[in-house]
Scaffold this motif. Structure first.
Motif, PDB file in Angstrom:
ATOM      1  N   LYS A   1      18.529  45.574   7.447  1.00  0.00           N
ATOM      2  CA  LYS A   1      17.703  45.710   8.652  1.00  0.00           C
ATOM      3  C   LYS A   1      18.112  44.607   9.629  1.00  0.00           C
ATOM      4  CE  LYS A   1      13.840  43.639   8.079  1.00  0.00           C
ATOM      5  NZ  LYS A   1      12.586  43.139   7.570  1.00  0.00           N
TER       6      LYS A   1
ATOM      7  N   GLY B   1      23.064  35.041   3.291  1.00  0.00           N
ATOM      8  CA  GLY B   1      22.192  35.610   2.249  1.00  0.00           C
ATOM      9  C   GLY B   1      22.387  37.119   2.146  1.00  0.00           C
ATOM     10  N   ASN B   2      22.432  37.805   3.293  1.00  0.00           N
ATOM     11  CA  ASN B   2      22.682  39.265   3.297  1.00  0.00           C
ATOM     12  C   ASN B   2      24.045  39.560   2.668  1.00  0.00           C
ATOM     13  OD1 ASN B   2      21.333  39.452   6.622  1.00  0.00           O
ATOM     14  ND2 ASN B   2      20.320  40.092   4.757  1.00  0.00           N
TER      15      ASN B   2
ATOM     16  N   TYR C   1       5.948  50.399   5.946  1.00  0.00           N
ATOM     17  CA  TYR C   1       7.389  50.208   5.798  1.00  0.00           C
ATOM     18  C   TYR C   1       7.917  50.594   4.408  1.00  0.00           C
ATOM     19  CZ  TYR C   1      11.301  46.779   5.267  1.00  0.00           C
ATOM     20  OH  TYR C   1      12.475  46.150   4.994  1.00  0.00           O
TER      21      TYR C   1
ATOM     22  N   ASP D   1      14.164  56.506   2.384  1.00  0.00           N
ATOM     23  CA  ASP D   1      15.591  56.204   2.592  1.00  0.00           C
ATOM     24  C   ASP D   1      16.384  56.419   1.303  1.00  0.00           C
ATOM     25  OD1 ASP D   1      14.905  55.242   5.123  1.00  0.00           O
ATOM     26  OD2 ASP D   1      14.826  53.144   4.466  1.00  0.00           O
TER      27      ASP D   1
ATOM     28  N   GLY E   1      19.044  42.352  -2.903  1.00  0.00           N
ATOM     29  CA  GLY E   1      18.687  40.997  -3.300  1.00  0.00           C
ATOM     30  C   GLY E   1      17.304  41.034  -3.940  1.00  0.00           C
TER      31      GLY E   1
ATOM     32  N   ASP F   1      14.463  39.826  -3.183  1.00  0.00           N
ATOM     33  CA  ASP F   1      13.240  40.032  -2.380  1.00  0.00           C
ATOM     34  C   ASP F   1      12.908  41.510  -2.177  1.00  0.00           C
ATOM     35  OD1 ASP F   1      15.553  40.276  -0.775  1.00  0.00           O
ATOM     36  OD2 ASP F   1      14.379  39.972   1.036  1.00  0.00           O
ATOM     37  N   GLN F   2      13.860  42.400  -2.427  1.00  0.00           N
ATOM     38  CA  GLN F   2      13.597  43.832  -2.218  1.00  0.00           C
ATOM     39  C   GLN F   2      13.243  44.565  -3.507  1.00  0.00           C
ATOM     40  OE1 GLN F   2      13.329  45.345   0.727  1.00  0.00           O
ATOM     41  NE2 GLN F   2      13.681  43.355   1.674  1.00  0.00           N
TER      42      GLN F   2
ATOM     43  N   ILE G   1      19.503  33.629  -2.133  1.00  0.00           N
ATOM     44  CA  ILE G   1      20.095  32.424  -1.547  1.00  0.00           C
ATOM     45  C   ILE G   1      18.998  31.734  -0.739  1.00  0.00           C
ATOM     46  CG2 ILE G   1      21.870  31.576   0.067  1.00  0.00           C
ATOM     47  CD1 ILE G   1      22.975  32.679  -2.633  1.00  0.00           C
TER      48      ILE G   1
ATOM     49  N   MET H   1      16.777  31.992   2.403  1.00  0.00           N
ATOM     50  CA  MET H   1      17.578  31.960   3.638  1.00  0.00           C
ATOM     51  C   MET H   1      17.275  33.253   4.388  1.00  0.00           C
ATOM     52  SD  MET H   1      21.710  31.769   4.228  1.00  0.00           S
ATOM     53  CE  MET H   1      21.990  30.081   3.760  1.00  0.00           C
TER      54      MET H   1
ATOM     55  N   LYS I   1      17.029  35.573   8.305  1.00  0.00           N
ATOM     56  CA  LYS I   1      17.526  35.775   9.678  1.00  0.00           C
ATOM     57  C   LYS I   1      16.655  35.059  10.691  1.00  0.00           C
ATOM     58  CE  LYS I   1      18.700  40.520   8.559  1.00  0.00           C
ATOM     59  NZ  LYS I   1      17.642  41.286   7.874  1.00  0.00           N
TER      60      LYS I   1
HETATM   61  P1  TYM Z   1      16.976  42.941   4.686  1.00  0.00           P
HETATM   62  O1  TYM Z   1      17.602  43.386   5.943  1.00  0.00           O
HETATM   63  O2  TYM Z   1      15.884  41.918   4.760  1.00  0.00           O
HETATM   64  O3  TYM Z   1      18.093  42.391   3.738  1.00  0.00           O
HETATM   65  C1  TYM Z   1      19.252  43.163   3.451  1.00  0.00           C
HETATM   66  C2  TYM Z   1      19.746  42.860   2.053  1.00  0.00           C
HETATM   67  O4  TYM Z   1      20.074  41.469   1.955  1.00  0.00           O
HETATM   68  C3  TYM Z   1      19.372  40.878   0.873  1.00  0.00           C
HETATM   69  N1  TYM Z   1      19.035  39.497   1.233  1.00  0.00           N
HETATM   70  C4  TYM Z   1      19.304  38.433   0.463  1.00  0.00           C
HETATM   71  N2  TYM Z   1      19.919  38.331  -0.727  1.00  0.00           N
HETATM   72  C5  TYM Z   1      20.051  37.092  -1.235  1.00  0.00           C
HETATM   73  N3  TYM Z   1      19.594  35.959  -0.623  1.00  0.00           N
HETATM   74  C6  TYM Z   1      18.980  36.024   0.572  1.00  0.00           C
HETATM   75  N4  TYM Z   1      18.556  34.921   1.170  1.00  0.00           N
HETATM   76  C7  TYM Z   1      18.809  37.309   1.173  1.00  0.00           C
HETATM   77  N5  TYM Z   1      18.264  37.735   2.342  1.00  0.00           N
HETATM   78  C8  TYM Z   1      18.407  39.081   2.350  1.00  0.00           C
HETATM   79  C9  TYM Z   1      18.123  41.738   0.700  1.00  0.00           C
HETATM   80  O5  TYM Z   1      17.557  41.615  -0.563  1.00  0.00           O
HETATM   81  C10 TYM Z   1      18.669  43.125   0.992  1.00  0.00           C
HETATM   82  O6  TYM Z   1      19.270  43.674  -0.161  1.00  0.00           O
HETATM   83  N6  TYM Z   1      13.938  46.689   3.450  1.00  0.00           N
HETATM   84  C11 TYM Z   1      15.313  46.240   3.442  1.00  0.00           C
HETATM   85  C12 TYM Z   1      16.261  47.200   4.140  1.00  0.00           C
HETATM   86  C13 TYM Z   1      16.161  48.575   3.631  1.00  0.00           C
HETATM   87  C14 TYM Z   1      16.686  49.079   2.399  1.00  0.00           C
HETATM   88  C15 TYM Z   1      16.345  50.449   2.376  1.00  0.00           C
HETATM   89  C16 TYM Z   1      17.413  48.487   1.367  1.00  0.00           C
HETATM   90  C17 TYM Z   1      15.548  49.612   4.263  1.00  0.00           C
HETATM   91  N7  TYM Z   1      15.654  50.739   3.518  1.00  0.00           N
HETATM   92  C18 TYM Z   1      16.711  51.253   1.292  1.00  0.00           C
HETATM   93  C19 TYM Z   1      17.767  49.287   0.289  1.00  0.00           C
HETATM   94  C20 TYM Z   1      17.418  50.646   0.258  1.00  0.00           C
HETATM   95  C21 TYM Z   1      15.386  44.906   4.151  1.00  0.00           C
HETATM   96  O7  TYM Z   1      14.557  44.567   4.950  1.00  0.00           O
HETATM   97  O8  TYM Z   1      16.484  44.186   3.835  1.00  0.00           O
END
Ligand code: TYM
Length: 329
Positions: A9, A17-18, A126, A133, A145, A147-148, A184, A194, A196
């Motif tokens: 997103k 991190g992403n 959400y 999705d 990651g 957090d999801q 991360i 970490m 955005k």
């Molecule tokens: P989003 O955009 O916050 O993060 C995208 C992906 O990056 C991972 N991530 C991290 N991994 C390790 N350390 C970090 N600091 C870090 N920050 C982010 C997240 O875990 C993620 O895998 N809801 C989701 C987007 C989404 C999605 C989906 C994902 C929408 N529909 C369907 C999978 C399947 C999101 O906000 O990710």
């Protein structure tokens, strides 16, 4: 071949991190799985985004997907709003989700606990859209990651509920979380992820950061006063995080890195981590520049939307039939 799906997103620029927690893994899986990766643009607007900034972040995110190695010949890459079925199934999933389930989602709970004002209904529902999705494509695995994880677990519950109510319709997906690099932490506050939306701009490395700035952020990362290089996540979270970053990017084990720097000062280790990170960013940024100049993003998204819609539209027909929403005429 098993199917994998994930998305990012881009509410801001993509972060290290992403990359470590998600994008890098998508790239490595695309040879062994049928990979579907999308840009979750509908998820971006649960909070107001300046339209011009959003457009730029979305474009950059596609360019970075490609720059990091996602290959449109191997993976389906598309923009969420180009496939209308996401919003449609998202609503249907919301009608199959209990308020109690949404109240338990930590991302929502944390924001509510902070007393954040003007939270939108979109932010609350959400996870229903995220479930849609995933199951629209019958994904077997969802690489994300840490957090999801909770969102994917909710998706499993919702999928099972739907299948029980209406008959076998969707594959129940599994989250796939890497052992190293799944969370991360911020460089300026290792107790936080970490993210955005880093207000200090010191804790987060963006994939498009100037290399000198990225190096500076790592060299001034918060560590501890123990002065011992070892793996102690609880007492030395900042140091642990730096070693985890270097391990994820170099392919070396964390123990191996500790062995090399044991008995030395934190400065030397930080310089090594900065070298590893900057080498990776340099490669990504060079490819990013080529991709932006080549104007191939539009073509990739058009092709991806066609392929994704073909799968999603077929699934929606089945869903509507199962629920009794369609009228035959
Ligand atoms: P989003 O955009 O916050 O993060 C995208 C992906 O990056 C991972 N991530 C991290 N991994 C390790 N350390 C970090 N600091 C870090 N920050 C982010 C997240 O875990 C993620 O895998 N809801 C989701 C987007 C989404 C999605 C989906 C994902 C929408 N529909 C369907 C999978 C399947 C999101 O906000 O990710």
């Amino acid at each position: 071949m098993k199917r994998m799906l994930s998305g990012i997103k881009p509410t801001g620029q993509l972060t290290l991190g992403n990359y470590i927690g998600a994008l890098k893994n998508f790239v490595s899986y695309q040879d062994d799985y049928e990979m579907i990766v999308f840009i979750a643009n509908l998820h971006c607007i649960t909070e107001y985004q300046d339209p011009a900034d959003l457009r730029k972040n979305l474009t950059d995110a596609v360019a970075l997907y490609l720059a990091c190695g996602l290959d449109p010949q191997k993976s389906i890459i598309f923009l969420q709003t180009d496939v209308h079925a996401h919003a449609e199934l998202g609503y249907i999933m919301a009608c199959n989700t209990y308020l109690g389930e949404l109240n338990r989602m930590t991302q929502f709970k944390d924001k509510a606990a902070k007393g954040e004002k003007n939270m939108t209904a979109g932010l609350y529902t959400y996870p229903c859209l995220m479930a849609a999705d995933i199951i629209l494509y019958d994904a077997d695995y969802v690489p994300v990651g840490d957090d999801q994880k909770q969102h994917v677990e909710l998706t499993r519950d919702l999928t099972q509920r739907f299948n029980n109510k209406y008959g076998e319709t969707f594959v129940v997906p599994q989250p796939l979380i890497a052992k190293v690099g799944a969370r991360i932490m911020s460089l300026s506050d290792p107790s936080k992820k970490m993210s955005k939306s880093d207000e200090t701009n010191k804790g987060c490395i963006y994939l498009l950061d100037d290399l000198s700035l990225a190096r500076k952020k790592i060299m001034s990362a918060v560590t501890d006063s123990l002065g011992i290089i070892q793996l102690d996540k609880e007492n030395q979270p900042g140091l642990y995080n730096l070693i985890e970053i270097a391990s994820s990017l170099s392919g070396r084990t964390m123990e191996d890195i500790v062995k090399e720097f044991e008995g030395q000062g934190y400065g030397k280790l930080k310089a090594y981590v900065a070298d590893v990170v900057c080498a990776e960013l340099e490669k990504i940024q060079a490819r990013y520049k080529e991709i932006i100049e080549s104007h191939k993003i539009e073509e990739v998204l058009k092709d991806g939307a066609l392929k994704a819609s073909a799968i999603a539209d077929k699934k929606m027909e089945d869903v509507k039939k199962k629920i009794g929403l369609e009228i035959k005429y």
